[in-house]
Scaffold this active site. Structure first.
Site, PDB file in Angstrom:
ATOM      1  N   CYS A  99       0.832  -1.204   0.000  1.00 12.22           N
ATOM      2  CA  CYS A  99       0.000   0.000   0.000  1.00 12.22           C
ATOM      3  C   CYS A  99       0.870   1.260   0.000  1.00 12.22           C
ATOM      4  O   CYS A  99       1.707   1.439   0.886  1.00 12.22           O
ATOM      5  CB  CYS A  99      -0.918   0.017   1.224  1.00 12.22           C
ATOM      6  SG  CYS A  99      -1.972   1.481   1.308  1.00 12.22           S
ATOM      7  N   ASN A 154       2.854  -7.820  -1.288  1.00 14.48           N
ATOM      8  CA  ASN A 154       1.853  -8.858  -1.075  1.00 14.48           C
ATOM      9  C   ASN A 154       2.522 -10.231  -1.039  1.00 14.48           C
ATOM     10  O   ASN A 154       3.650 -10.397  -1.497  1.00 14.48           O
ATOM     11  CB  ASN A 154       0.858  -8.851  -2.239  1.00 14.48           C
ATOM     12  CG  ASN A 154       0.184  -7.513  -2.416  1.00 14.48           C
ATOM     13  OD1 ASN A 154      -0.746  -7.172  -1.703  1.00 14.48           O
ATOM     14  ND2 ASN A 154       0.648  -6.743  -3.387  1.00 14.48           N
TER      15      ASN A 154
END
Length: 324
Positions: A252, A261
């Site tokens: 993010c 991720n």
């Protein structure tokens, strides 16, 4: 002594027999890449991922270009996506304008999002949680009228970088708001990489107790090395849908120190080793990740893309022989 059998039925008995992997690299991964990735390269990435057998992927996001410049070509990428396999092509949308643009581009599913914590809502969307929740009904109504699928994302579901622990009651409250808007598919996002296996199990159990007909998906980051451990906790909790990113790219941009991720190749390799079906060609997926690494000119964090599957055999002359 009797040794417990891990695979008495070919898979861990308490785990789902099949898992749906949702690929988010073309959206959540590329949004953090500073160098411009050309539209043709994005389309090639999306179509390469579709060809591996991935059943659903986030193609892009219809957000203001000034917020995420990398994704300003979202409509063009959707236009170039290969729809022949029937893979679900999803788009992240922040507001009514984004919903309308994604529908016009032909998105099969829209992903709405609200942060469980107040601070992250204000940082990520410049709006309060109450304001974000109030907008849900209108956004969902437009999508439902157009016959487009919906998933409700809950960011900072396992912790907030500005507030610390997020009460499970706040996560449930957001999920209830989604359910009230007619959305039964909920994604819990580990936006900050603060999830741990106990938290994962706790939150999945709490959501199922509060909203029995809910369908849970989990989205983990590997910020503190617990990504795949959290997947195992989710499998134990009966979750059969996980989001991941090719090569492990992403993180993010509105959270300090939020690294990538979990890697799709690493996730698929672990699931296959546990006897869980995904329908994904792991070798083809690793090839896509390696091509992306070459395109970006930077080493990606994925592991299986480098080492290969567990039973990949090397010839004897590929390694030096010890001397002495």
């Amino acid at each position: 002594m009797t040794v417990p059998e891990w695979r008495s039925t070919g898979r861990t008995p308490d785990f789902p027999a099949k898992v749906r992997v949702v690929e988010v690299g073309a959206r959540d991964g590329l949004q953090s890449v500073r160098q411009w990735v050309g539209t043709a390269d994005k389309i090639a990435l999306v179509n390469g991922l579709i060809a591996t057998g991935i059943p659903e992927l986030e193609v892009s996001s219809f957000v203001p270009p000034r917020a995420v410049p990398q994704l300003r070509d979202a409509a063009e990428v959707f236009a170039g996506a290969d729809r022949r396999t029937g893979a679900v092509l999803a788009a992240l949308v922040p507001n009514v304008r984004g919903v309308q643009a994604a529908i016009a581009a032909g998105a099969d599913r829209l992903v709405l999002f609200v942060s469980a914590s107040e601070s992250h809502n204000r940082k990520n969307m410049n709006a309060s949680r109450a304001e974000r929740l109030a907008a849900l009904a209108e956004m969902a109504g437009i999508a439902q009228a157009a016959g487009v699928g919906l998933r409700g994302g809950i960011a900072t579901a396992f912790g907030c970088p500005f507030e610390g622990d997020v009460p499970v009651a706040d996560v449930v409250a957001v999920a209830r708001a989604y359910r009230k808007a007619g959305i039964t598919g909920i994604m819990l996002g580990d936006t900050t990489g603060m999830a741990t296996p106990p938290l994962v199990f706790e939150r999945c159990a709490a959501l199922r107790a509060a909203i029995p007909d809910i369908e849970i998906a989990l989205h983990f980051h590997n910020t503190r090395g617990l990504g795949l451990a959290n997947v195992l906790a989710g499998l134990q909790a009966g979750v059969a849908q996980f989001e991941s990113s090719v090569g492990g790219i992403g993180g993010c941009p509105f959270v300090p120190r939020a690294t990538g991720n979990i890697c799709t190749g690493d996730l698929v390799h672990m699931l296959h080793e546990c006897g869980i079906e995904t329908g994904i060609d792991l070798d083809a997926l690793c090839d896509v990740a390696l091509r992306l690494e070459s395109l970006l000119g930077a080493e990606l964090p994925g592991q299986v893309m480098k080492a290969g599957p567990r039973l990949r055999i090397s010839p004897l002359d590929a390694a030096p022989t010890a001397v002495g």
